[in-house]
Design a protein around this motif. Structure first.
Motif, PDB file in Angstrom:
ATOM      1  N   GLY A 206      -8.106 -13.647  -2.431  1.00 13.25           N
ATOM      2  CA  GLY A 206      -8.000 -14.492  -1.236  1.00 13.25           C
ATOM      3  C   GLY A 206      -6.640 -14.430  -0.567  1.00 13.25           C
ATOM      4  N   CYS A 207      -5.786 -13.553  -1.062  1.00 11.92           N
ATOM      5  CA  CYS A 207      -4.457 -13.379  -0.464  1.00 11.92           C
ATOM      6  C   CYS A 207      -3.863 -12.106  -1.055  1.00 11.92           C
ATOM      7  N   VAL A 208      -2.679 -11.714  -0.589  1.00  9.12           N
ATOM      8  CA  VAL A 208      -1.983 -10.600  -1.217  1.00  9.12           C
ATOM      9  C   VAL A 208      -1.260 -11.226  -2.400  1.00  9.12           C
ATOM     10  N   PRO A 209      -1.790 -11.025  -3.611  1.00 10.04           N
ATOM     11  CA  PRO A 209      -1.299 -11.825  -4.735  1.00 10.04           C
ATOM     12  C   PRO A 209       0.109 -11.440  -5.159  1.00 10.04           C
ATOM     13  N   PRO A 210       0.972 -12.426  -5.407  1.00  8.58           N
ATOM     14  CA  PRO A 210       2.352 -12.148  -5.827  1.00  8.58           C
ATOM     15  C   PRO A 210       2.421 -11.847  -7.308  1.00  8.58           C
ATOM     16  N   ARG A 211       1.560 -10.922  -7.762  1.00  6.71           N
ATOM     17  CA  ARG A 211       1.506 -10.592  -9.186  1.00  6.71           C
ATOM     18  C   ARG A 211       2.720  -9.784  -9.605  1.00  6.71           C
ATOM     19  N   ASP A 212       3.027  -9.905 -10.879  1.00  9.39           N
ATOM     20  CA  ASP A 212       4.177  -9.223 -11.432  1.00  9.39           C
ATOM     21  C   ASP A 212       4.086  -7.709 -11.268  1.00  9.39           C
ATOM     22  N   SER A 213       2.860  -7.193 -11.353  1.00 12.64           N
ATOM     23  CA  SER A 213       2.689  -5.749 -11.279  1.00 12.64           C
ATOM     24  C   SER A 213       2.618  -5.239  -9.844  1.00 12.64           C
ATOM     25  N   TRP A 214       2.667  -6.147  -8.888  1.00 13.30           N
ATOM     26  CA  TRP A 214       2.617  -5.748  -7.486  1.00 13.30           C
ATOM     27  C   TRP A 214       4.016  -5.797  -6.891  1.00 13.30           C
TER      28      TRP A 214
ATOM     29  N   VAL B 279      10.339  -3.658   2.280  1.00 10.61           N
ATOM     30  CA  VAL B 279      10.817  -3.456   0.914  1.00 10.61           C
ATOM     31  C   VAL B 279      10.161  -2.194   0.360  1.00 10.61           C
ATOM     32  N   TRP B 280      10.980  -1.344  -0.291  1.00  8.55           N
ATOM     33  CA  TRP B 280      10.428  -0.102  -0.842  1.00  8.55           C
ATOM     34  C   TRP B 280      11.302   0.402  -1.984  1.00  8.55           C
ATOM     35  N   CYS B 281      10.722   1.295  -2.773  1.00  6.91           N
ATOM     36  CA  CYS B 281      11.429   1.831  -3.928  1.00  6.91           C
ATOM     37  C   CYS B 281      11.872   3.269  -3.630  1.00  6.91           C
ATOM     38  N   PRO B 282      13.184   3.498  -3.588  1.00  8.74           N
ATOM     39  CA  PRO B 282      13.689   4.832  -3.249  1.00  8.74           C
ATOM     40  C   PRO B 282      13.290   5.874  -4.289  1.00  8.74           C
ATOM     41  N   GLN B 283      12.999   5.394  -5.536  1.00  6.28           N
ATOM     42  CA  GLN B 283      12.623   6.301  -6.619  1.00  6.28           C
ATOM     43  C   GLN B 283      11.157   6.735  -6.506  1.00  6.28           C
ATOM     44  N   CYS B 284      10.285   5.754  -6.352  1.00 10.16           N
ATOM     45  CA  CYS B 284       8.840   6.035  -6.351  1.00 10.16           C
ATOM     46  C   CYS B 284       8.324   6.477  -4.997  1.00 10.16           C
ATOM     47  N   GLN B 285       9.049   6.123  -3.977  1.00  5.60           N
ATOM     48  CA  GLN B 285       8.580   6.464  -2.639  1.00  5.60           C
ATOM     49  C   GLN B 285       9.522   7.488  -2.031  1.00  5.60           C
TER      50      GLN B 285
ATOM     51  N   ASP C 155      12.579 -11.581  -4.805  1.00  7.59           N
ATOM     52  CA  ASP C 155      13.531 -11.768  -5.902  1.00  7.59           C
ATOM     53  C   ASP C 155      14.952 -11.557  -5.375  1.00  7.59           C
ATOM     54  N   PRO C 156      15.925 -12.208  -6.013  1.00  4.11           N
ATOM     55  CA  PRO C 156      17.317 -12.061  -5.576  1.00  4.11           C
ATOM     56  C   PRO C 156      17.802 -10.614  -5.680  1.00  4.11           C
ATOM     57  N   ALA C 157      17.489  -9.942  -6.794  1.00  2.00           N
ATOM     58  CA  ALA C 157      17.853  -8.528  -6.946  1.00  2.00           C
ATOM     59  C   ALA C 157      16.594  -7.784  -7.347  1.00  2.00           C
ATOM     60  N   PRO C 158      15.709  -7.520  -6.404  1.00  4.31           N
ATOM     61  CA  PRO C 158      14.374  -7.028  -6.754  1.00  4.31           C
ATOM     62  C   PRO C 158      14.381  -5.652  -7.408  1.00  4.31           C
ATOM     63  N   ALA C 159      13.600  -5.551  -8.498  1.00  2.00           N
ATOM     64  CA  ALA C 159      13.452  -4.278  -9.201  1.00  2.00           C
ATOM     65  C   ALA C 159      12.013  -3.800  -9.068  1.00  2.00           C
ATOM     66  N   CYS C 160      11.840  -2.484  -9.014  1.00  2.00           N
ATOM     67  CA  CYS C 160      10.522  -1.887  -8.879  1.00  2.00           C
ATOM     68  C   CYS C 160       9.700  -2.150 -10.141  1.00  2.00           C
ATOM     69  N   PRO C 161       8.522  -2.742 -10.018  1.00  2.00           N
ATOM     70  CA  PRO C 161       7.697  -3.035 -11.196  1.00  2.00           C
ATOM     71  C   PRO C 161       7.178  -1.770 -11.874  1.00  2.00           C
ATOM     72  N   ARG C 162       7.320  -0.625 -11.227  1.00  2.00           N
ATOM     73  CA  ARG C 162       6.820   0.612 -11.839  1.00  2.00           C
ATOM     74  C   ARG C 162       7.940   1.351 -12.563  1.00  2.00           C
ATOM     75  N   CYS C 163       9.087   1.541 -11.922  1.00  2.00           N
ATOM     76  CA  CYS C 163      10.142   2.352 -12.525  1.00  2.00           C
ATOM     77  C   CYS C 163      11.382   1.554 -12.902  1.00  2.00           C
TER      78      CYS C 163
ATOM     79  N   ILE D 267       0.819  -1.204   0.000  1.00  2.00           N
ATOM     80  CA  ILE D 267       0.000   0.000   0.000  1.00  2.00           C
ATOM     81  C   ILE D 267       0.862   1.266   0.000  1.00  2.00           C
ATOM     82  N   LEU D 268       1.926   1.242   0.788  1.00  2.00           N
ATOM     83  CA  LEU D 268       2.811   2.411   0.847  1.00  2.00           C
ATOM     84  C   LEU D 268       3.503   2.632  -0.495  1.00  2.00           C
ATOM     85  N   TRP D 269       3.860   1.549  -1.138  1.00  2.00           N
ATOM     86  CA  TRP D 269       4.504   1.651  -2.456  1.00  2.00           C
ATOM     87  C   TRP D 269       3.541   2.263  -3.469  1.00  2.00           C
ATOM     88  N   ARG D 270       2.296   1.793  -3.450  1.00  2.00           N
ATOM     89  CA  ARG D 270       1.295   2.344  -4.382  1.00  2.00           C
ATOM     90  C   ARG D 270       0.997   3.804  -4.108  1.00  2.00           C
ATOM     91  N   ALA D 271       1.038   4.165  -2.839  1.00  2.00           N
ATOM     92  CA  ALA D 271       0.712   5.550  -2.491  1.00  2.00           C
ATOM     93  C   ALA D 271       1.918   6.463  -2.631  1.00  2.00           C
TER      94      ALA D 271
END
Length: 258
Positions: A214-222, A252-258, A229-237, A176-180
């Motif tokens: 029924g869960c917090v889905p591990p979708r690619d866009s989330w 976990v958070w994105c320094p660019q988007c957040q 992921d071993p070297a996680p990248a932000c799905p937005r930027c 939620i924080l990432w989306r906001a």
DNA sequence: CCAATTGTTCATAT
DNA sequence: TATATGAACAATTG
């Protein structure tokens, strides 16, 4: 696993499997999940009763019977499944409720961090839930804003504190924080009205999708789809996500988007 | 053996 | 008082 969307799923399992049915038999295979009662007391309270409409508050599930209420919490690994009484019990099936010749509700939990409580009346239900804030799904914008801005600590700590807001766990809070577009370390009290509004909107949207799944889905866009992921990248930027530790939990958070 | 894991609660420190 | 931190709870995996 269990955060609000998972528990809402368990509520639906209880509803479709056992609502309106008489509890014929209660089988306790591991007394370690019973809190404040014995197997005999649980049996005596429930056998012969009928499950009515179940309710959920935050991560708590209330299995009402018209008489005593069975109160369930799923910790990190609990679940509620509907099986056939003849299906072999799995290793972590702790309590079995036979509700029909062909239906058995099962409280399954690997680690036994939480478990089952029995409330004889409404005041006991209230006592069990007394430390819970408003349900994250039911809270309105004003209450949400008031609860958050009264806090001096970080916004993530506030979101996951069940006495502030009931239902969000570690994954949902990060999502939620990432989306906001808000850093988890932002002070809750420093949020502008605009920040709060965005946070509320994204909380509702995220919850709606997660409840549907029924869960917090591990979708690619989330964000949740990439946190392990071993070297996680932000799905937005596309920039690298950062990992840190906040309120004792992996964050976990994105320094660019957040 | 060590660390880590979606949750909650308690003791202790700030 | 309010908040932060780490430990404990239990079980399993890497």
């Amino acid at each position: 696993m269990p955060e609000l969307p998972d528990v809402e799923g368990f509520r639906k399992v209880l509803e479709s499997c056992a609502k309106g049915k008489i509890i014929q038999r209660v089988d306790v295979r591991d007394t370690g999940v019973l809190h404040g009662m014995s197997t005999g007391q649980l049996r005596d309270a429930l056998e012969g009763r009928r499950f009515t409409e179940p309710e959920r508050h935050g991560k708590w599930l209330l299995a009402r019977t018209g008489g005593p209420t069975l109160v369930l919490h799923f910790g990190m690994t609990g679940q509620l499944v509907c099986s056939h009484p003849d299906d072999a019990a799995e290793a972590h099936d702790r309590v079995l409720f036979t509700v029909a010749r062909d239906r058995q509700l099962r409280y399954r939990d690997q680690r036994k961090l939480q478990g089952l409580w029995l409330a004889d009346d409404e005041s006991e239900v209230a006592r069990l839930l007394e430390r819970q804030g408003p349900d994250a799904m039911a809270v309105n914008r004003k209450e949400f804003e008031a609860a958050l801005t009264a806090r001096r600590g970080s916004v993530k700590t506030a979101l996951t504190d069940q006495s502030v807001l009931a239902g969000l766990g570690n994954l949902l809070a990060d999502e939620i924080l990432w989306r906001a577009g808000l850093r988890p370390t932002r002070k809750a009290g420093d949020l502008t009205e605009d920040d709060c509004g965005r946070l509320y909107t994204h909380m509702r949207r995220t919850l709606r999708s997660a409840v549907a799944a029924g869960c917090v889905p591990p979708r690619d866009s989330w964000l949740t789809g990439h946190r392990d992921d071993p070297a996680p990248a932000c799905p937005r930027c596309g920039n690298s996500l950062r990992r840190s530790r906040l309120a004792g939990r992996g964050t976990v958070w994105c320094p660019q988007c957040q």
